[in-house]
Write a protein that holds these residues in place. Sequence first.
Motif, mmCIF file in Angstrom:
data_model
loop_
_atom_site.group_PDB
_atom_site.id
_atom_site.type_symbol
_atom_site.label_atom_id
_atom_site.label_comp_id
_atom_site.label_asym_id
_atom_site.label_seq_id
_atom_site.Cartn_x
_atom_site.Cartn_y
_atom_site.Cartn_z
ATOM 1 N N VAL A 265 0.831 -1.213 0.000
ATOM 2 C CA VAL A 265 0.000 0.000 0.000
ATOM 3 C C VAL A 265 0.866 1.264 0.000
ATOM 4 O O VAL A 265 0.363 2.371 0.167
ATOM 5 C CB VAL A 265 -0.983 0.036 1.205
ATOM 6 N N GLY A 266 2.188 1.067 -0.195
ATOM 7 C CA GLY A 266 3.067 2.226 -0.372
ATOM 8 C C GLY A 266 3.409 2.973 0.898
ATOM 9 O O GLY A 266 3.673 4.175 0.861
ATOM 10 N N VAL A 267 3.382 2.269 2.048
ATOM 11 C CA VAL A 267 3.765 2.914 3.316
ATOM 12 C C VAL A 267 5.119 2.338 3.738
ATOM 13 O O VAL A 267 5.302 1.115 3.734
ATOM 14 C CB VAL A 267 2.712 2.667 4.416
ATOM 15 N N GLU A 268 6.034 3.219 4.096
ATOM 16 C CA GLU A 268 7.364 2.774 4.536
ATOM 17 C C GLU A 268 7.230 1.907 5.785
ATOM 18 O O GLU A 268 6.358 2.147 6.639
ATOM 19 C CB GLU A 268 8.206 4.018 4.848
ATOM 20 N N CYS A 269 8.061 0.905 5.897
ATOM 21 C CA CYS A 269 7.987 -0.012 7.054
ATOM 22 C C CYS A 269 8.814 0.548 8.195
ATOM 23 O O CYS A 269 9.942 0.121 8.453
ATOM 24 C CB CYS A 269 8.494 -1.393 6.656
ATOM 25 N N SER A 270 8.243 1.531 8.904
ATOM 26 C CA SER A 270 8.933 2.094 10.068
ATOM 27 C C SER A 270 7.898 2.482 11.113
ATOM 28 O O SER A 270 6.714 2.704 10.786
ATOM 29 C CB SER A 270 9.734 3.337 9.668
#
Length: 335
Positions: A265-270
Amino acid sequence: MDHTPPPERPPRRLTVLSGGVGGARFLQGVLRLVARTGATTEITVVANTADDLWLHGLKVCPDLDTVMYTLGDGIDVERGWGRRDETWRAGEELAAYGAEPTWFGLGDRDLATHLVRTEMLAAGYPLSAVTEALCRRWQPGVRLLPMTDDRVETHVVIDDPADGQRRAVHFQEYWIRHHAEVPAHAVVPIGLDQCAPAPGVLEALSDADVVLVPPSNPIVSVGTILGVPGVREALAATPAPVIGVSGIIGGDHVRGMARQLLAAVGVECSAAAVALHYGARKEGGLLDGWLVDPVDADAVPALEGAGIRCRAVPLLMTDPDASADIAAAALALVP
Ligand code: FO1
């Protein structure tokens, strides 16, 4: 004598959104904290039901069952799902008949839950009434509500390794059969837009003293619950502070498949990106507060600047006491 209870003392009415394993372990901590402080806290859990699937004619509700078994002390602690002391005879016999799917772990003890649930649904009981009936046996110590009584199923668009074709498969096939190792292009919560919150769900949000968002999957667990019509509005309107706990530590999920689905979904994994994905309550988002692990402490100033109260505390839920400390730290973020 100051009678104000310490901030981490659980409030009277606590509502917790939950997915499966991560949410259940966090809830064990909440219950442990309540026991430690002797608080009289009513806990309502609003659980994701979009992982549910129909299997061999039976309705299986993984997140509801994982919470129910974990808090009812029936869970297999090692696996994190399904029953302790489980056997797999019925699943083996189904496989011998070639009855697909054979990739789903169907335990004999677990099977009884699906049989009772399916029988009650067939008799016309809504999923919320079925869940309440099943919990009479398990006594989880919380009021366990499905997010909706309507059918919602998360499907994931993948490149099927069998033939390289792009197709949508049930979330459980993506996770259990493919181990979330095939490219996920989209997450499709089928039926979510048309479903209604289950009885008690909106009141559990509007009447809460505090709402906690555990380190469950921000896309397919928490994200799905937030997608139930009326839930976001109830969370925006409730006087209760909404405090979340990051399931991402040092740029990766602790377990599960959040990394893959955040990418889809285009969200950075942080820890910071997930908090900003949920959004600051002040800006129309979800969160008043957010806990990150010390390894992500550098994210604290930026999140505070974005209007989300933030603290770095150890977030590995290694046992119920560690989870209780996390729950206490989350409550300590309540202004
Ligand atoms: N997870 C697996 O990795 N393999 C399984 O075979 C499996 C079976 C299963 C059966 C019942 C149940 O309640 C959960 C089960 N899970 C299994 C876990 C499930 O896929 C996840 O807990 C959630 O759906 C994701 O949070």
